[in-house]
Design a protein around this motif. Sequence first.
Motif, PDB file in Angstrom:
ATOM      1  N   MET A  54       0.832  -1.294   0.059  1.00 34.95           N
ATOM      2  CA  MET A  54       0.030   0.016  -0.061  1.00 34.95           C
ATOM      3  C   MET A  54       0.858   1.159   0.163  1.00 34.95           C
ATOM      4  SD  MET A  54      -3.080  -0.876  -0.392  1.00 34.95           S
ATOM      5  CE  MET A  54      -4.279   0.423   0.486  1.00 34.95           C
ATOM      6  N   ASP A  55       1.976   1.329   0.645  1.00 34.22           N
ATOM      7  CA  ASP A  55       2.826   2.541   0.944  1.00 34.22           C
ATOM      8  C   ASP A  55       3.352   2.587  -0.485  1.00 34.22           C
ATOM      9  OD1 ASP A  55       2.347   2.683   3.338  1.00 34.22           O
ATOM     10  OD2 ASP A  55       4.140   1.800   4.356  1.00 34.22           O
ATOM     11  N   ALA A  56       3.876   1.628  -1.064  1.00 25.82           N
ATOM     12  CA  ALA A  56       4.689   1.694  -2.475  1.00 25.82           C
ATOM     13  C   ALA A  56       3.515   2.164  -3.466  1.00 25.82           C
ATOM     14  CB  ALA A  56       5.108   0.190  -2.941  1.00 25.82           C
ATOM     15  N   VAL A  57       2.394   1.646  -3.599  1.00 24.87           N
ATOM     16  CA  VAL A  57       1.347   2.220  -4.482  1.00 24.87           C
ATOM     17  C   VAL A  57       0.977   3.716  -4.352  1.00 24.87           C
ATOM     18  CG1 VAL A  57      -0.911   1.757  -5.411  1.00 24.87           C
ATOM     19  CG2 VAL A  57       0.633  -0.093  -5.014  1.00 24.87           C
ATOM     20  N   ARG A  58       0.839   4.071  -3.038  1.00 22.81           N
ATOM     21  CA  ARG A  58       0.334   5.404  -2.868  1.00 22.81           C
ATOM     22  C   ARG A  58       1.523   6.307  -2.960  1.00 22.81           C
ATOM     23  NH1 ARG A  58      -2.516   3.483   2.599  1.00 22.81           N
ATOM     24  NH2 ARG A  58      -4.755   3.317   1.683  1.00 22.81           N
ATOM     25  N   ALA A  59       2.574   5.894  -3.000  1.00 21.33           N
ATOM     26  CA  ALA A  59       3.734   6.879  -3.314  1.00 21.33           C
ATOM     27  C   ALA A  59       3.829   7.178  -4.857  1.00 21.33           C
ATOM     28  CB  ALA A  59       4.966   6.192  -3.074  1.00 21.33           C
ATOM     29  N   GLU A  60       2.878   6.496  -5.413  1.00 24.60           N
ATOM     30  CA  GLU A  60       3.078   6.764  -7.089  1.00 24.60           C
ATOM     31  C   GLU A  60       1.873   7.819  -7.633  1.00 24.60           C
ATOM     32  OE1 GLU A  60       5.018   5.737  -9.204  1.00 24.60           O
ATOM     33  OE2 GLU A  60       6.185   4.686  -7.461  1.00 24.60           O
ATOM     34  N   TYR A  61       1.110   8.273  -6.541  1.00 23.05           N
ATOM     35  CA  TYR A  61       0.132   9.179  -6.739  1.00 23.05           C
ATOM     36  C   TYR A  61       0.822  10.576  -7.323  1.00 23.05           C
ATOM     37  CZ  TYR A  61      -4.330   7.063  -4.921  1.00 23.05           C
ATOM     38  OH  TYR A  61      -5.395   6.360  -4.712  1.00 23.05           O
ATOM     39  N   LEU A  62       0.327  11.165  -8.355  1.00 21.92           N
ATOM     40  CA  LEU A  62       0.893  12.406  -8.734  1.00 21.92           C
ATOM     41  C   LEU A  62       0.162  13.691  -7.939  1.00 21.92           C
ATOM     42  CD1 LEU A  62       0.147  12.103 -12.555  1.00 21.92           C
ATOM     43  CD2 LEU A  62       2.294  11.762 -11.338  1.00 21.92           C
ATOM     44  N   HIS A  63       1.125  14.222  -7.361  1.00 17.52           N
ATOM     45  CA  HIS A  63       0.709  15.429  -6.290  1.00 17.52           C
ATOM     46  C   HIS A  63       0.665  16.807  -7.061  1.00 17.52           C
ATOM     47  CE1 HIS A  63       0.456  12.547  -3.160  1.00 17.52           C
ATOM     48  NE2 HIS A  63       1.624  12.203  -3.284  1.00 17.52           N
ATOM     49  N   ASP A  64       1.354  16.914  -8.014  1.00 13.77           N
ATOM     50  CA  ASP A  64       1.427  18.205  -8.785  1.00 13.77           C
ATOM     51  C   ASP A  64       1.014  18.003 -10.221  1.00 13.77           C
ATOM     52  OD1 ASP A  64       3.596  16.425  -9.400  1.00 13.77           O
ATOM     53  OD2 ASP A  64       5.160  18.091  -9.939  1.00 13.77           O
ATOM     54  N   GLU A  65      -0.383  17.399 -10.291  1.00 16.62           N
ATOM     55  CA  GLU A  65      -1.170  17.278 -11.195  1.00 16.62           C
ATOM     56  C   GLU A  65      -1.373  18.511 -12.550  1.00 16.62           C
ATOM     57  OE1 GLU A  65      -4.972  15.260 -10.823  1.00 16.62           O
ATOM     58  OE2 GLU A  65      -4.259  14.781  -8.889  1.00 16.62           O
ATOM     59  N   THR A  66      -1.250  18.104 -13.680  1.00 16.47           N
ATOM     60  CA  THR A  66      -1.385  19.109 -14.720  1.00 16.47           C
ATOM     61  C   THR A  66      -2.790  19.377 -15.004  1.00 16.47           C
ATOM     62  OG1 THR A  66      -1.017  17.738 -16.406  1.00 16.47           O
ATOM     63  CG2 THR A  66       1.114  18.837 -15.284  1.00 16.47           C
ATOM     64  N   GLY A  67      -3.538  18.300 -14.675  1.00 18.24           N
ATOM     65  CA  GLY A  67      -4.940  18.373 -14.966  1.00 18.24           C
ATOM     66  C   GLY A  67      -5.286  17.821 -16.458  1.00 18.24           C
ATOM     67  N   THR A  68      -4.183  17.401 -16.964  1.00 17.35           N
ATOM     68  CA  THR A  68      -4.335  16.617 -18.198  1.00 17.35           C
ATOM     69  C   THR A  68      -5.078  15.219 -18.049  1.00 17.35           C
ATOM     70  OG1 THR A  68      -2.369  15.360 -18.011  1.00 17.35           O
ATOM     71  CG2 THR A  68      -2.303  17.496 -18.902  1.00 17.35           C
ATOM     72  N   PRO A  69      -5.846  14.931 -18.948  1.00 12.87           N
ATOM     73  CA  PRO A  69      -6.616  13.498 -18.932  1.00 12.87           C
ATOM     74  C   PRO A  69      -5.391  12.367 -18.734  1.00 12.87           C
ATOM     75  CG  PRO A  69      -7.093  14.673 -21.122  1.00 12.87           C
ATOM     76  CD  PRO A  69      -6.009  15.446 -20.463  1.00 12.87           C
ATOM     77  N   GLU A  70      -4.403  12.271 -19.057  1.00 12.87           N
ATOM     78  CA  GLU A  70      -3.250  11.356 -18.956  1.00 12.87           C
ATOM     79  C   GLU A  70      -3.215  11.376 -17.342  1.00 12.87           C
ATOM     80  OE1 GLU A  70      -2.990  12.635 -22.999  1.00 12.87           O
ATOM     81  OE2 GLU A  70      -2.802  13.785 -21.126  1.00 12.87           O
ATOM     82  N   ASP A  71      -2.910  12.384 -16.806  1.00 10.96           N
ATOM     83  CA  ASP A  71      -2.646  12.608 -15.211  1.00 10.96           C
ATOM     84  C   ASP A  71      -3.710  11.826 -14.554  1.00 10.96           C
ATOM     85  OD1 ASP A  71      -0.100  13.638 -15.696  1.00 10.96           O
ATOM     86  OD2 ASP A  71      -0.325  15.717 -14.849  1.00 10.96           O
TER      87      ASP A  71
END
Length: 80
Positions: free
Chosen positions: A42-59
């Motif tokens: 869970m820690d490893a997966v949660r660390a992958e969240y983007l925190h400085d999102e650009t708002g793009t559909p890809e993000d």
Amino acid sequence: MTDTPQARDALIAYAASTRTVTADGLAPYIAAVEKAAYQKAMDAVRAEYLHDETGTPEDEAYNQAINDAVVAIRNLKEQS
């Protein structure tokens, strides 16, 4: 016994210290290893969240995929 190496080491010490290894004797060690592995995943997966999102559909899609992984791991834990 929440850290994976500590839980593993405790299990090894238990197995080495007894002549008769039983399922009941192993259960708390196995539970500790599973708990540590779950938390590590869970820690490893949660660390992958983007925190400085650009708002793009890809993000947005990327963060949704991370969320889906978190839910899938949580569901695995609930099934066990």
